[in-house]
Design an enzyme around this catalytic site. Sequence first.
Site, PDB file in Angstrom:
ATOM      1  CB  CYS A  18      -0.872  -0.032   1.256  1.00  0.00           C
ATOM      2  SG  CYS A  18      -1.459   1.596   1.737  1.00  0.00           S
TER       3      CYS A  18
ATOM      4  CG  ASN B 282      10.981  -1.650 -11.545  1.00  0.00           C
ATOM      5  OD1 ASN B 282      11.973  -1.225 -12.134  1.00  0.00           O
ATOM      6  ND2 ASN B 282      10.062  -2.406 -12.130  1.00  0.00           N
ATOM      7  CD  GLU B 283       7.707  -0.762 -15.349  1.00  0.00           C
ATOM      8  OE1 GLU B 283       6.867  -1.615 -15.011  1.00  0.00           O
ATOM      9  OE2 GLU B 283       8.176  -0.686 -16.493  1.00  0.00           O
TER      10      GLU B 283
ATOM     11  CB  CYS C  40      -5.981  -0.445   2.909  1.00  0.00           C
ATOM     12  SG  CYS C  40      -4.636   0.706   3.262  1.00  0.00           S
TER      13      CYS C  40
ATOM     14  CD  GLU D 277      12.141  -2.321 -17.238  1.00  0.00           C
ATOM     15  OE1 GLU D 277      11.178  -2.858 -17.798  1.00  0.00           O
ATOM     16  OE2 GLU D 277      12.224  -2.183 -16.011  1.00  0.00           O
TER      17      GLU D 277
ATOM     18  CG  PHE E   2       7.708 -18.365 -22.307  1.00  0.00           C
ATOM     19  CD1 PHE E   2       8.621 -19.336 -22.711  1.00  0.00           C
ATOM     20  CD2 PHE E   2       6.625 -18.752 -21.541  1.00  0.00           C
ATOM     21  CE1 PHE E   2       8.438 -20.665 -22.366  1.00  0.00           C
ATOM     22  CE2 PHE E   2       6.435 -20.082 -21.196  1.00  0.00           C
ATOM     23  CZ  PHE E   2       7.350 -21.042 -21.602  1.00  0.00           C
TER      24      PHE E   2
HETATM   25  C1  GAL Z   1       8.572  -3.910 -16.745  1.00  0.00           C
HETATM   26  C2  GAL Z   1       9.245  -4.210 -15.420  1.00  0.00           C
HETATM   27  C3  GAL Z   1      10.338  -5.234 -15.566  1.00  0.00           C
HETATM   28  C4  GAL Z   1       9.889  -6.378 -16.418  1.00  0.00           C
HETATM   29  C5  GAL Z   1       9.418  -5.869 -17.746  1.00  0.00           C
HETATM   30  C6  GAL Z   1       8.987  -6.949 -18.708  1.00  0.00           C
HETATM   31  O1  GAL Z   1       7.288  -3.413 -16.555  1.00  0.00           O
HETATM   32  O2  GAL Z   1       9.791  -3.034 -14.879  1.00  0.00           O
HETATM   33  O3  GAL Z   1      10.706  -5.666 -14.282  1.00  0.00           O
HETATM   34  O4  GAL Z   1       8.869  -7.072 -15.767  1.00  0.00           O
HETATM   35  O5  GAL Z   1       8.322  -5.013 -17.548  1.00  0.00           O
HETATM   36  O6  GAL Z   1       8.528  -6.426 -19.937  1.00  0.00           O
END
Ligand code: GAL
Length: 694
Positions: free
Chosen positions: A120, A154-155, A165, A311, A361
């Site tokens: 949360c 992260n994100e 809650c 990413e 995958f």
């Molecule tokens: C992002 C995430 C990563 C991984 C990736 C896969 O959203 O930050 O940890 O899961 O997607 O595409």
Amino acid sequence: MTQDGVRPIRLDGLAYGGDYNPDQWPEETWAEDARLMREAGVNLVSLPVFSWPLLEPREGEYDFAWLDRVVDLLWSQGIRVDLATATATPPAWLVRAHPEVLPVDRNGVRLEFGSRQAYCPSSPVFREHALRLTDAMARRYGDHEALALWHVSNEYGDHVARCWCPESAAHFRRWLQARYGTLDGLNDAWGTSCWGQHYTEWAHIEPPRCATGPINPTQQLDFERFSSDALLELFRAEVDVLREITPNIPVTTNFMSLFRELDYWDFAAAEDVVTDDAYPDPADPAAHVGAALNYGLMRSLKGGQPWLLLEQAPSAVSWRDVNVPKAPGQMRAMSLHAVAHGSDGVMFFQWRQARFGPEKFHSAMLGHRGTASRSYRETAALGRELSALSAVKGTRVRSAVALVVDWDAWWGLSAPDSLPSVRLDWATQARGWHAALFALGQTVDVVRATGPFDAYEIVVVPNLYAMTDEQADALAAYVRGGGTLVVGPFSGVVDHTEKVHDGGAPGPLRALLGVAVDEWWPLPDDAHETLRSGGRAWRAHTWGEWLEVSGDADVVATYGSGDLAGRPAVVRRADGGTAWYLSAVLDHDGLVALFRDVLRGAGVPATPGTTDDVEVVTRTDGATDVTFLLNHGRRTVRLSDLPADSRVLTGPPPADGHVTLGPFDVTVLTHPTTDRPPAVRILTTLTDEKGPSA
Ligand code: GAL
């Protein structure tokens, strides 16, 4: 930190690398990973994003030894780290000792442990533990030479962006108290005299839950604002810890492109470098158009400062229903696309392809077949190629047009049950307007509704449903100073408390735009109308408006059919510069035709093209330009009118003044800066191939 207060990422050249999860592999593979990374040109690695349970196996008991060995090993190969604070997923021991850390959905269901990001945002227990780990990480690695960047959590908002809650409800009430001061203030702002919603105690207020019917729109909007702020507060708390201990190390958190749930203007202000995770669908032939807007947002969030693609997938992802791989060359094109749009590097998820778990995958730089995998060959080749592009580092993208993105308007337009039509979708509008500008060869930046607009010849506002006087004043000042503004339908409707502006829309912009909306005229599903502009006919759907027009405004197009036939649809008014108002939702061709007029009026050349597959983007340091010619499609194209005195940095070189680009091919040219970015022509589309072969 540099003198102007900027903390740059500690790296030579462009960043290249990806997420690395060494804890999913036996230690024997680590040395091979580091060696292969180096061979592939990797200089930056993100880790340990989800390793909290290994770093703190029991409360207060830390084990950094394994991570020390990984970081030292990487550094022995000259590879730096984008070091995660590892707080993205609380360990099982924490949620079992404190089940209230787990988030609750709007139906009151507590979400279980078993995936990730199960916390949360408002939980003080989670926060205390997360900050303690952040502190420990900063003290442990703050002085390590390999440390290039802090990667907080992260994100944010992925999986859990809203929590209902009791802790979140209490936090929401505190947030409301800070915003409105008194209950009278809140009752007034929320318009609680409607439907007997008046509050006499703060404790009676709840987040919008499943209720008997439509919920107060201001309550909903405030909950969106609060929820974004709750995660922002958590982010800032970690940033504060890091800044205290490592004041010279830049801080980021990875964004998710144009993401509805979080106001990225606020998040970007709290960090040093904007980073983005971008997953355009390789199966979507128009994915590059959407990506161009996402990247436009990323570079604009900190005023044009380079950002970093943190990413992307080397090939297929694993989270769509159908996960189509990237065709040969497509990953390179998508990577260079981000660099063209201001990213100072290219990073992937992830380095080594998982053998287990939900992402086994998902493609990786080093596929299941190791160095024999296609993805490894392509990523190693891209690593080599990026070193030829280090000249673009720090340069800025050239753009004459900016598109206004405003989260309040987005959230307001998402209220499910009290709008004239739920079909007028904010993101669809923004993406549609951007796609039309893209088709006219424009590289589009993104701006806040309050500016600054000075750098742009044209500012477009696809929708600004909620509009404050401050925003209206900034937009009006821009036009009065000579700018060209285009405002879309259902804008300037309400103020920041969801109260309709006196006198009707577009509220504080009525005088500037020379229009007043008498009535909204949404179209039934599947209905189309025609707009007439001179001899031209444009198709409209979804929405219309009954406009009254002031005497000093020109009617550019009228409704040509339906109940509004003969009434004004598009209006233009000169006031220093030019202000346009479009009251309808046009299809793509209609929007392109309208924006062609807008560009012509503003003196901005539209790049002539025969296909939207080709994009031309220019970065500059003020003296030298770097122009990216990108073929996002599967047909071979020939381009002419190349910039004078250009030299090839990478990709097929020009011959006889032309560049020929095969499927997904890209050429990057450097040349002296010109007044305007080069207007490269797409001369011919040579073949209609199905696709490349390996
Ligand atoms: C992002 C995430 C990563 C991984 C990736 C896969 O959203 O930050 O940890 O899961 O997607 O595409």
